[in-house]
Design an enzyme around this catalytic site. Structure first.
Site, mmCIF file in Angstrom:
data_model
loop_
_atom_site.group_PDB
_atom_site.id
_atom_site.type_symbol
_atom_site.label_atom_id
_atom_site.label_comp_id
_atom_site.label_asym_id
_atom_site.label_seq_id
_atom_site.Cartn_x
_atom_site.Cartn_y
_atom_site.Cartn_z
ATOM 1 N N ASN A 11 1.296 -1.131 -0.115
ATOM 2 C CA ASN A 11 0.096 0.102 0.274
ATOM 3 C C ASN A 11 1.179 1.084 -0.051
ATOM 4 O OD1 ASN A 11 -1.736 1.927 0.115
ATOM 5 N ND2 ASN A 11 -2.697 1.614 2.215
ATOM 6 N N GLU A 97 -7.133 4.739 7.779
ATOM 7 C CA GLU A 97 -7.043 6.248 7.429
ATOM 8 C C GLU A 97 -8.069 6.438 6.379
ATOM 9 O OE1 GLU A 97 -1.535 4.848 7.396
ATOM 10 O OE2 GLU A 97 -2.961 5.521 5.116
ATOM 11 N N GLY A 172 2.926 2.343 10.736
ATOM 12 C CA GLY A 172 3.803 3.711 10.365
ATOM 13 C C GLY A 172 4.475 3.895 11.956
ATOM 14 N N SER A 212 3.374 -2.441 10.493
ATOM 15 C CA SER A 212 4.633 -2.412 10.462
ATOM 16 C C SER A 212 6.317 -3.621 9.611
ATOM 17 C CB SER A 212 5.342 -2.201 11.447
ATOM 18 O OG SER A 212 5.207 -0.234 11.656
#
Length: 251
Positions: A11, A97, A172, A212
């Site tokens: 992504n 998100e 992230g 992650s």
């Protein structure tokens, strides 16, 4: 029942900032060994058609979002019909998100998934909890995941839907769920599907881990029996992406 084929996605989110950088990023994806693993890439909407034209045979290009119905007066949206016209077969929805910054609800995402499947596309559907739930333990974590799956349980066709479990607190941040945490949650998700959909669906549906994931932690995570691949963020913008695919392919 046949073993679940691993699936790894990259992504790219709202990256890169220049078309000039796309060829190197596509090269990273094209270098993956696809013989034992499905691989997809989620480019920024403006870059989808270019990436589709450069992706190697077998690499799936998967937009990061779509509309809840077809073409028309929906400013800023992308319709599945437009994707089909480009030869696109997969679309990703429900990323944390999108849920957080764009207020996408469980109801809206269920509507989107129904529209996607009725139009003949396949879907990567994201779920996952935030840190306060994780800190309360597995039961609180699963309460969130169940809420996110409840309205789509009748749509969970293992041949058309992949679940991407992404603990939001690990996206992230560089903090990854331990292999034990990830396996425990994946197993609980599969158990819920077995009870609330069917044992056959639970056995066949692929559940990716996201949060992650990178070349360093991929081998340990890949060894977990209920982890069927990864949805990779930052590391999908690096050459190590092919190493993540290699890790799950070898598991």
């Amino acid at each position: 029942m046949a073993a679940r084929k691993p699936i790894v996605g990259g992504n790219w989110k709202c990256n890169p900032d220049s078309m000039a950088k796309l060829d190197d990023l596509v090269k990273n994806i094209n270098e993956c060994d696809l013989s034992k693993c499905d691989v997809y890439v989620c480019p920024s909407p403006l870059h989808v058609t270019y990436v589709k034209s450069k992706a190697a045979a077998g690499v799936l290009v998967c937009p990061q979002n779509c509309n809840f119905k077809g073409c028309g007066a929906f400013t800023g949206e992308m319709a599945v019909e437009q994707m089909k016209d480009l030869g696109i077969e997969w679309v990703l929805i429900g990323h944390s998100e999108r849920r957080e910054y764009f207020a996408e609800s469980d109801e809206l995402l269920a509507q989107k998934l129904k529209y996607i499947l009725e139009a003949g596309l396949k879907c990567v559907f994201c779920i996952g909890e935030k840190l306060p739930e994780r800190e309360k333990g597995l039961e609180a974590t699963m309460a969130v995941c169940i809420q996110q799956m409840e309205q789509i349980k009748t749509l969970l066709d293992p041949t058309k839907v992949v679940i991407a479990y992404e603990p939001v607190w690990a996206i992230g941040t560089g903090v990854t769920a331990t292999a034990e945490q990830a396996q425990e949650t994946h197993a609980a998700i599969r158990k819920w599907i077995s009870t609330n959909v069917s044992p056959d669906c639970a056995a066949a549906i692929r559940i990716q881990y996201g949060g992650s994931a990178n070349a360093k932690n991929a081998p340990e995570l890949s060894a977990c029996p209920d982890i069927d691949g990864f949805l990779v963020g930052g590391a999908s913008l690096k050459p190590e992406f092919k190493d993540i695919v290699a890790a799950i392919s070898a598991a």
